[in-house]
Motif scaffolding. Sequence first.
Motif, short mmCIF file in Angstrom:
data_model
loop_
_atom_site.label_atom_id
_atom_site.label_comp_id
_atom_site.label_asym_id
_atom_site.label_seq_id
_atom_site.Cartn_x
_atom_site.Cartn_y
_atom_site.Cartn_z
N SER A 155 47.04 17.83 44.33
CA SER A 155 46.66 18.89 43.40
C SER A 155 47.06 18.50 41.99
O SER A 155 47.99 17.70 41.78
CB SER A 155 47.32 20.23 43.77
OG SER A 155 48.71 20.21 43.52
N TYR B 86 44.74 26.05 34.67
CA TYR B 86 43.71 25.31 35.42
C TYR B 86 44.37 24.64 36.61
O TYR B 86 45.51 24.17 36.54
CB TYR B 86 43.04 24.25 34.55
CG TYR B 86 42.08 23.36 35.33
CD1 TYR B 86 40.80 23.79 35.64
CD2 TYR B 86 42.48 22.10 35.78
CE1 TYR B 86 39.94 22.99 36.39
CE2 TYR B 86 41.62 21.30 36.52
CZ TYR B 86 40.36 21.75 36.81
OH TYR B 86 39.50 20.97 37.55
N SER C 130 43.12 22.09 40.17
CA SER C 130 42.19 21.50 41.12
C SER C 130 43.00 20.91 42.25
O SER C 130 44.12 20.42 42.03
CB SER C 130 41.32 20.42 40.45
OG SER C 130 42.09 19.29 40.10
N TRP C 131 42.46 20.95 43.48
CA TRP C 131 43.22 20.43 44.61
C TRP C 131 42.30 20.03 45.75
O TRP C 131 41.15 20.44 45.83
CB TRP C 131 44.27 21.44 45.07
CG TRP C 131 43.77 22.66 45.78
CD1 TRP C 131 43.75 22.90 47.13
CD2 TRP C 131 43.24 23.86 45.17
NE1 TRP C 131 43.25 24.15 47.39
CE2 TRP C 131 42.93 24.75 46.22
CE3 TRP C 131 43.00 24.24 43.85
CZ2 TRP C 131 42.38 26.01 45.97
CZ3 TRP C 131 42.46 25.50 43.61
CH2 TRP C 131 42.16 26.37 44.66
N GLY D 29 37.46 19.63 48.19
CA GLY D 29 38.08 19.81 46.88
C GLY D 29 37.76 21.17 46.31
O GLY D 29 36.64 21.67 46.44
N TYR D 30 38.75 21.79 45.64
CA TYR D 30 38.59 23.12 45.06
C TYR D 30 39.12 23.11 43.63
O TYR D 30 39.80 22.18 43.20
CB TYR D 30 39.38 24.15 45.87
CG TYR D 30 39.04 24.22 47.33
CD1 TYR D 30 38.01 25.03 47.80
CD2 TYR D 30 39.74 23.45 48.26
CE1 TYR D 30 37.70 25.10 49.15
CE2 TYR D 30 39.43 23.50 49.62
CZ TYR D 30 38.41 24.32 50.05
OH TYR D 30 38.09 24.36 51.38
N GLU D 31 38.83 24.18 42.90
CA GLU D 31 39.41 24.34 41.57
C GLU D 31 39.51 25.82 41.22
O GLU D 31 38.78 26.66 41.77
CB GLU D 31 38.58 23.60 40.52
CG GLU D 31 37.19 24.12 40.30
CD GLU D 31 36.45 23.32 39.22
OE1 GLU D 31 37.09 22.51 38.53
OE2 GLU D 31 35.24 23.54 39.07
N LYS E 31 38.87 31.10 42.08
CA LYS E 31 38.86 29.95 42.97
C LYS E 31 37.43 29.65 43.41
O LYS E 31 36.64 30.56 43.67
CB LYS E 31 39.70 30.24 44.22
CG LYS E 31 41.18 30.39 43.97
CD LYS E 31 41.91 30.63 45.29
CE LYS E 31 43.40 30.82 45.08
NZ LYS E 31 44.09 31.07 46.37
N ALA F 55 34.79 22.89 44.29
CA ALA F 55 34.50 22.04 43.13
C ALA F 55 33.40 21.02 43.45
O ALA F 55 32.89 20.96 44.58
CB ALA F 55 35.78 21.30 42.72
#
Length: 234
Positions: free
Chosen positions: A78, A89, A91-92, A98-100, A106, A109
């Motif tokens: 992350s 901000y 992202s992980w 992958g997400y952000e 949420k 991504a």
Amino acid sequence: MKQITTAITFCLIIANNFVFSQTTEEIKAKEIIEKSINATGGKELLSNIKTLYSKSSTVMDGRNVNYITKEMAPNLGSFEIEYEGRIVYRSWFDGKTGYETVNGQKKIADQEEFKDKHDRKYIMNEVAYLDSELFKVKFIKTDKDEKLNQVEATAKDGSITNLYYDTESFLLKKEEKKNPNKSSFSTILCTDYKKFGELTYCSKNIFKSENGDQVVSLIDLKYNKDIKKSDFKF
């Protein structure tokens, strides 16, 4: 028996010549990388790092901000931007997706940004460079004026990282990353190292850019503690 012995000898000669011609540059590259590993703490230490936390300070758009990264082997990670004590901000990657989080929302991504995460097996890059299933490495040249050994590491996805190691300390001084699939290029300089426990780690990076260089100074580094799988859940 003589014919069999001759045949075996011939095969060994061919095999040895093939190995030599194919791996001379690779062998030298791995020797340099192994010396870098020894300079930063040793292969046993780096291989046994299963989680890594870092907090760095920098200036973004004229504001003082912190970058926070968390990693867990084999491929969870992350990245957070902290401004005035608040995460603005994030992202992980949870190992598969992958997400952000942007403006508190949420979402999934762009998965292209996390494509290289699927192949990760190690926290420390130098250990990964020695894994022939992940990277193909070769020695390029020694710059005697700059006192740098250049090693090229090509990942499975075709992206190339040029690594520049100091010829005396064998610490990594510069990275040049190229991804032909994305037409992207980046340069990172390491200008200082500090010791955190048994690990010697880059404590000051300069990210080169046409829009101006960004200096990132490491505030805190922890390994093998204070990180859980739940840190990477959606």
